[in-house]
Design an enzyme around this catalytic site. Structure first.
Site, PDB file in Angstrom:
ATOM      1  N   ASP A 184       0.811  -1.211   0.000  1.00 47.96           N
ATOM      2  CA  ASP A 184       0.000   0.000   0.000  1.00 47.96           C
ATOM      3  C   ASP A 184       0.847   1.265   0.000  1.00 47.96           C
ATOM      4  O   ASP A 184       0.441   2.293  -0.546  1.00 47.96           O
ATOM      5  CB  ASP A 184      -0.933   0.007   1.219  1.00 47.96           C
ATOM      6  CG  ASP A 184      -2.149  -0.876   1.010  1.00 47.96           C
ATOM      7  OD1 ASP A 184      -2.054  -1.839   0.224  1.00 47.96           O
ATOM      8  OD2 ASP A 184      -3.190  -0.605   1.625  1.00 47.96           O
ATOM      9  N   CYS A 218       1.201  -8.129   5.221  1.00 49.91           N
ATOM     10  CA  CYS A 218       0.843  -6.727   5.005  1.00 49.91           C
ATOM     11  C   CYS A 218      -0.646  -6.507   4.785  1.00 49.91           C
ATOM     12  O   CYS A 218      -1.440  -7.421   4.883  1.00 49.91           O
ATOM     13  CB  CYS A 218       1.700  -6.145   3.888  1.00 49.91           C
ATOM     14  SG  CYS A 218       3.401  -5.854   4.461  1.00 49.91           S
ATOM     15  N   CYS A 244       5.374  -2.347   8.195  1.00 47.66           N
ATOM     16  CA  CYS A 244       5.778  -1.029   8.702  1.00 47.66           C
ATOM     17  C   CYS A 244       5.552  -0.915  10.203  1.00 47.66           C
ATOM     18  O   CYS A 244       4.568  -1.392  10.743  1.00 47.66           O
ATOM     19  CB  CYS A 244       5.048   0.071   7.956  1.00 47.66           C
ATOM     20  SG  CYS A 244       5.548   0.184   6.226  1.00 47.66           S
ATOM     21  N   SER A 303      -5.072   5.161   5.640  1.00 50.23           N
ATOM     22  CA  SER A 303      -4.000   4.252   6.010  1.00 50.23           C
ATOM     23  C   SER A 303      -3.979   4.110   7.522  1.00 50.23           C
ATOM     24  O   SER A 303      -4.389   5.017   8.256  1.00 50.23           O
ATOM     25  CB  SER A 303      -2.664   4.812   5.518  1.00 50.23           C
ATOM     26  OG  SER A 303      -1.589   4.205   6.186  1.00 50.23           O
TER      27      SER A 303
END
Length: 613
Positions: A81, A122, A197, A519
């Site tokens: 993403d 993810c 992340c 996000s």
């Protein structure tokens, strides 16, 4: 005894052709009749959260084989993403969830696999595999690739960025105070290792929620991708799934199936965890979708009720300087579940792939329980290596001590909660009669009431333009519409608009509402998932520049101060227009694949799943 699904391809004269082909894949004579376990991997060199997974499937396969199963690996797609963000690539992110779920179903059913180990990580990969698991309802264990280490501290023009992550880099890129050299320093530090992340963004949120749902092992959501301790999770996943096969096929124990584990009570526990940890708003989409796939009676109204009663116990990046490595040091998801349990906020009548009851699960794994096993204590000492790498299991560093400070540490107890309400709130009103979602953990409570004139745009690109050209003013509400599941299509994430607002100094001075989504790295007064979306006739499609929009998080309201009569007049005019409920001036290429998704996609309050009936 329940027959193995794979028996139709491995036993009897009629299976001779299939057995011949199985032999060509390396299957041995003595393996026919044993459970075939699909190793559902998602390795790719496109995504840092998956770049280290190439050989992980072999670790799981060895464990499956030693436990008495027959491992067979295949791969799914995986969209990053962050790399897809801010351009046409983001249109494909959410639809890829459905493609992943379908591809898993196709492979598993076509080859009659008996069970699965899902190696995800993810944003859309874990939800896609979760949807498939709930749909297929065969024994499964989830084991993700693990979180990325946080970047090291950097100082730019006297301002410390410590520690750094992807959002630090994006925000810095929009800040006039950061020169090119400073931006390069932040960029070079932000994403130092393989893994998902490093903040409580969507990927890590979902991997944590698989623990609460009972479908993964303790430590799955927080053990770093780079740490040697993670190898044991992969090995244990392979061993565990064969035991689940024995219990289901051998003992007819349906309680070990995904729908027997991820019950409504488990979904309630997962969302309670989500509220407590301030997870990504995307988790609501994905949890609603998974519940539908599993025919679990769990909807946005249930989430709304939970958010009124569950406090926010942890604030992790992008809402603080804490990252997943800090969550892990504080005991990870078992510690958060333990605090919720002590607060009387969990259903106790649940079990998991690794434990028959919640109390035993938390006794063993919650470092604050007073009964923690040595294995659990050792796991949560796993610390970052601090070295740039794309390799799994590359460090054995240990924290000298764990974070057990329930008053001021990374994970607080109920008495010392950040807020009495959960970190995610459902808002309703004339703009969002079917609901909208805000990550309240991402904003200071003094901003929970905000009123301002609307600045209306009809694409994410236009939103970015009005921010970077400084067209938007402090006090305004940026309305980004026609970015919903059908209208986008694909329900783009608005990470760049929120990051650029923050970088421009407007992060606490403007609000943003959208029928798109955000996000997990988004922060600020950002309201997404507005339902119905504009393309489905939602009121967000009727808002005009200058209309006064009011946001009241305390009272869970989202309103435009326009009379019902005026809204009806606008609706009549819209319906009579040449292209009703479509953006007027947007120039966007929408492929056949995306148009197919758009025709079937529901609004966000239904999880943006496809309606095919």
């Amino acid at each position: 005894m329940i027959p193995l699904r794979s028996k139709v391809t491995t036993v009897g004269r009629n299976a001779a052709g299939a057995r011949a082909l199985w032999r060509a894949t390396g299957t041995k004579e003595n393996e026919f009749g044993k459970p075939i376990v699909a190793i559902v991997n998602s390795y790719t060199q496109f995504v840092p959260g998956h770049v280290h997974l190439k050989n992980v499937g072999d670790i799981v396969a060895d464990a499956v084989r030693k436990a008495g199963g027959v491992p067979k690996e295949f791969n799914t797609i995986a969209v990053d993403d962050g790399i897809a963000m801010g351009h046409g690539g983001m249109l494909y992110s959410l639809p890829s969830r459905e493609i992943i779920a379908d591809s898993v179903e196709y492979m598993v059913n076509a080859h009659t696999a008996d069970a699965m180990v899902c190696i995800s990580n993810c944003d859309k990969i874990t939800p896609g595999m979760l949807n498939a698991a709930m749909r297929l309802n065969i024994p499964v264990v989830f084991v993700s690739g693990g979180p990325m280490e946080a970047g090291k501290a950097v100082v730019v023009d006297g301002v410390a960025h410590a520690p750094t992550d992807l959002i630090t880099a994006i925000s810095a890129s929009a800040s006039d105070a950061v020169d090119d050299a400073g931006l390069a320093a932040v960029e070079a530090s932000a994403c130092p290792t393989c893994g998902s992340c490093s903040g409580m963004f969507t990927a890590n949120s979902m991997n944590c929620l698989t623990e609460a749902l009972g479908l993964s092992l303790p430590g799955n959501g927080s053990t770093l991708a780079t740490h040697a301790a993670r190898r044991a999770l992969f090995e244990k996943a392979g061993e565990t799934v064969v035991e689940l096969c024995r219990r289901y096929y051998g003992e007819e124990d349906e309680s070990v199936l995904p729908r027997g584990i991820a019950t409504k009570k488990a979904f309630e526990n997962a969302m309670a965890l989500d509220m407590a940890m301030g997870g990504s708003t995307n988790t609501i989409l994905h949890i609603l979708a998974a519940a539908q796939e599993g025919e679990v009676d769990f909807d946005l109204a249930d989430i709304d009720e939970l958010s009124k009663n569950v406090p926010c116990l942890s604030k992790v990046a992008p809402n603080s300087d804490y990252h997943m490595e800090d969550v892990h040091r504080a005991g990870g998801i078992p510690a958060l579940l333990g605090e919720l349990n002590r607060g009387g906020l969990l259903n106790k009548d649940v079990h998991s792939v690794h434990s028959n009851d919640l109390e035993g699960w938390l006794d063993d794994w919650d470092i604050r329980s007073g009964k923690t096993t040595e294995v659990a204590t050792e796991l949560f000492h796993a610390a970052p290596g601090g070295i740039r790498t794309t390799e799994a299991f590359s460090t054995e560093n240990r924290w000298d001590e764990l974070d057990t400070d329930a008053a001021k540490g990374c994970i607080r107890d109920v008495e010392h909660a950040y807020t009495a309400d959960g970190g995610l709130v459902v808002l309703r009103g004339n703009i969002s009669p079917d609901g909208a979602v805000i990550k309240s953990a991402g904003i200071e409570e003094e901003l929970w009431n905000f009123t301002g004139p609307a600045r209306v745009v009809e694409s994410q690109e236009e939103a970015v333009s009005v921010i970077l050209t400084k067209t938007i003013q402090a006090g305004e509400v940026l309305v980004v519409r026609y970015e919903g599941p059908s209208g986008g299509p694909g329900m783009q994430e608005m990470l760049h608009p929120t990051a650029f607002l923050k970088g421009s100094g407007l992060g606490k001075k403007c609000a943003l509402i959208t029928d798109g989504r955000f996000s997990g790295g988004s922060s600020g007064l950002s309201i997404g998932h507005v339902s119905p979306e504009a393309a489905h006739g939602g009121v967000i499609g009727l808002i005009e520049n200058g209309d006064i929009v009011s946001i009241d998080v305390h009272n869970r309201k989202l309103e435009v101060q326009v009379s019902d009569e005026e809204l009806q007049r606008r609706r009549d005019a819209m319906n009579a227009s040449e292209k009703p409920w479509q953006p007027v001036n947007r120039n966007r290429v929408v492929t056949k694949a995306l148009r197919a998704y758009a025709k079937m996609a529901t609004s966000a309050d239904k999880g943006a799943v496809r309606q095919v009936d």
